[in-house]
Design a protein around this motif. Structure first.
Motif, short mmCIF file in Angstrom:
data_model
loop_
_atom_site.label_atom_id
_atom_site.label_comp_id
_atom_site.label_asym_id
_atom_site.label_seq_id
_atom_site.Cartn_x
_atom_site.Cartn_y
_atom_site.Cartn_z
N VAL A 40 0.81 -1.23 0.00
CA VAL A 40 0.00 0.00 0.00
C VAL A 40 0.84 1.27 0.00
O VAL A 40 0.31 2.35 -0.23
CB VAL A 40 -1.00 0.04 1.19
CG1 VAL A 40 -1.95 -1.15 1.11
CG2 VAL A 40 -0.29 0.08 2.53
N ASP A 42 2.16 3.08 2.33
CA ASP A 42 1.64 4.09 3.26
C ASP A 42 1.83 3.50 4.66
O ASP A 42 1.11 2.58 5.05
CB ASP A 42 0.17 4.33 2.92
CG ASP A 42 -0.52 5.33 3.85
OD1 ASP A 42 -0.09 5.49 5.01
OD2 ASP A 42 -1.51 5.92 3.41
N LEU A 45 -1.21 3.45 7.11
CA LEU A 45 -2.23 2.53 6.60
C LEU A 45 -1.76 1.09 6.79
O LEU A 45 -2.54 0.22 7.20
CB LEU A 45 -2.53 2.80 5.13
CG LEU A 45 -3.53 1.83 4.45
CD1 LEU A 45 -4.87 1.83 5.18
CD2 LEU A 45 -3.70 2.21 2.99
N ALA A 85 -8.09 -2.20 0.84
CA ALA A 85 -7.72 -0.81 1.17
C ALA A 85 -7.35 -0.04 -0.10
O ALA A 85 -7.73 1.13 -0.25
CB ALA A 85 -6.56 -0.79 2.16
N LEU A 86 -6.61 -0.68 -1.00
CA LEU A 86 -6.24 -0.02 -2.26
C LEU A 86 -7.48 0.30 -3.08
O LEU A 86 -7.58 1.36 -3.69
CB LEU A 86 -5.27 -0.88 -3.06
CG LEU A 86 -3.85 -0.99 -2.49
CD1 LEU A 86 -3.06 -2.06 -3.24
CD2 LEU A 86 -3.14 0.36 -2.55
N ARG A 88 -10.55 0.77 -1.91
CA ARG A 88 -11.26 1.87 -1.24
C ARG A 88 -10.57 3.21 -1.52
O ARG A 88 -11.22 4.21 -1.80
CB ARG A 88 -11.32 1.64 0.27
CG ARG A 88 -12.41 0.67 0.70
CD ARG A 88 -12.63 0.69 2.20
NE ARG A 88 -11.42 0.44 2.96
CZ ARG A 88 -10.98 -0.78 3.30
NH1 ARG A 88 -11.63 -1.84 2.93
NH2 ARG A 88 -9.87 -0.91 4.01
N ARG A 89 -9.23 3.20 -1.45
CA ARG A 89 -8.49 4.44 -1.68
C ARG A 89 -8.68 4.91 -3.12
O ARG A 89 -8.92 6.09 -3.37
CB ARG A 89 -7.00 4.23 -1.38
CG ARG A 89 -6.20 5.52 -1.50
CD ARG A 89 -4.85 5.40 -0.88
NE ARG A 89 -3.98 4.56 -1.69
CZ ARG A 89 -2.81 4.11 -1.27
NH1 ARG A 89 -2.37 4.38 -0.07
NH2 ARG A 89 -2.07 3.38 -2.06
N GLN A 90 -8.62 3.98 -4.06
CA GLN A 90 -8.80 4.33 -5.47
C GLN A 90 -10.20 4.90 -5.68
O GLN A 90 -10.37 5.90 -6.37
CB GLN A 90 -8.58 3.09 -6.32
CG GLN A 90 -8.47 3.35 -7.80
CD GLN A 90 -8.12 2.08 -8.55
OE1 GLN A 90 -8.43 0.98 -8.12
NE2 GLN A 90 -7.48 2.23 -9.68
N SER A 92 -12.19 6.37 -3.42
CA SER A 92 -12.37 7.68 -2.80
C SER A 92 -11.58 8.75 -3.55
O SER A 92 -12.02 9.90 -3.64
CB SER A 92 -11.98 7.64 -1.32
OG SER A 92 -10.59 7.48 -1.17
N GLU A 93 -10.43 8.39 -4.11
CA GLU A 93 -9.66 9.38 -4.87
C GLU A 93 -10.36 9.72 -6.17
O GLU A 93 -10.36 10.88 -6.60
CB GLU A 93 -8.24 8.87 -5.15
CG GLU A 93 -7.38 8.97 -3.92
CD GLU A 93 -6.11 8.19 -4.04
OE1 GLU A 93 -5.88 7.54 -5.07
OE2 GLU A 93 -5.33 8.22 -3.08
N GLU A 98 -8.68 13.82 -6.52
CA GLU A 98 -7.33 14.18 -6.10
C GLU A 98 -6.34 13.76 -7.17
O GLU A 98 -6.51 12.75 -7.82
CB GLU A 98 -6.98 13.51 -4.78
CG GLU A 98 -7.73 14.11 -3.62
CD GLU A 98 -7.39 13.43 -2.30
OE1 GLU A 98 -8.06 13.73 -1.32
OE2 GLU A 98 -6.47 12.62 -2.28
N PRO A 101 -2.32 10.14 -6.23
CA PRO A 101 -2.86 8.92 -5.63
C PRO A 101 -1.89 8.15 -4.75
O PRO A 101 -2.29 7.27 -4.04
CB PRO A 101 -3.25 8.09 -6.85
CG PRO A 101 -2.30 8.52 -7.90
CD PRO A 101 -2.02 9.98 -7.64
#
Length: 179
Positions: A40, A42, A45, A85-86, A88-90, A92-93, A98, A101
């Motif tokens: 990830v 991060d 995270l 998680a990736l 979800r992040r993708q 939300s971005e 944004e 990324p």
């Protein structure tokens, strides 16, 4: 007799011995966190996902089959948490539009920090399936059969994912002036 195997410890944990879980956590937390951090990219995270992974182990202990190899089972749980998680992040971005990324909060390890950073950046440009196959085969030492079994795909498909990942890494690192 030597220390118990991971599988013996998991069997004991399934039978209610909480100290066995603490031993498993102590043995594997660093390795799992390293794997998650590379997946990830991060640090905070990855720490959250480490907790999620071991909470999932606690919740899934009733479904753990005696004789199952513990480390592949554990890394499967971690890989699934990272992929979720990736995703979800993708999502939300994309929703928030944004433009950056990839967080850059992971400090490179010792060694050649410049090269490590280039490799980490190149890894992040791979599709998640290829990145996972490369990390599991090259970093964790898994066979393509183990990767295939974990993902529910053929051994050939696992090999192809890793091979495509290696090829893309070679191209990306070549573009950065590395032979």
């Amino acid at each position: 007799m030597g220390s118990p195997t991971d599988e013996e410890l998991m069997d004991r944990f399934c039978d209610g011995e909480h100290a066995a879980f603490e031993t498993l956590f102590a043995r594997h937390a660093g390795r799992v966190q390293g794997f998650l951090t590379r997946m990830v990219r991060d640090g905070p995270l990855a720490e959250d996902l480490l907790q999620t992974t071991f909470l999932s182990v606690i919740r899934a202990r009733g479904r753990y089959e005696p004789g199952t190899r513990f480390t592949p089972w554990l890394l499967t749980i971690a890989a699934n948490a990272a992929r979720d998680a990736l995703r979800r992040r993708q999502h939300s971005e994309a929703y928030s539009q944004e433009s950056d990324p990839l967080p850059s909060s992971v400090a490179p390890d010792v060694g050649d920090p410049g090269m490590r950073k280039r490799i980490e950046n190149a890894l992040q440009q791979l599709p998640p399936e290829q990145r996972e196959a490369v990390l599991l085969s090259k970093v964790e030492g898994w066979s393509f059969e183990e990767i295939a079994s974990m993902r529910g795909i053929s051994t050939v498909a696992a090999r192809v994912r890793a091979h495509r990942g290696y090829e893309k890494l070679r191209l990306l690192l070549g573009e950065l002036g590395e032979a």
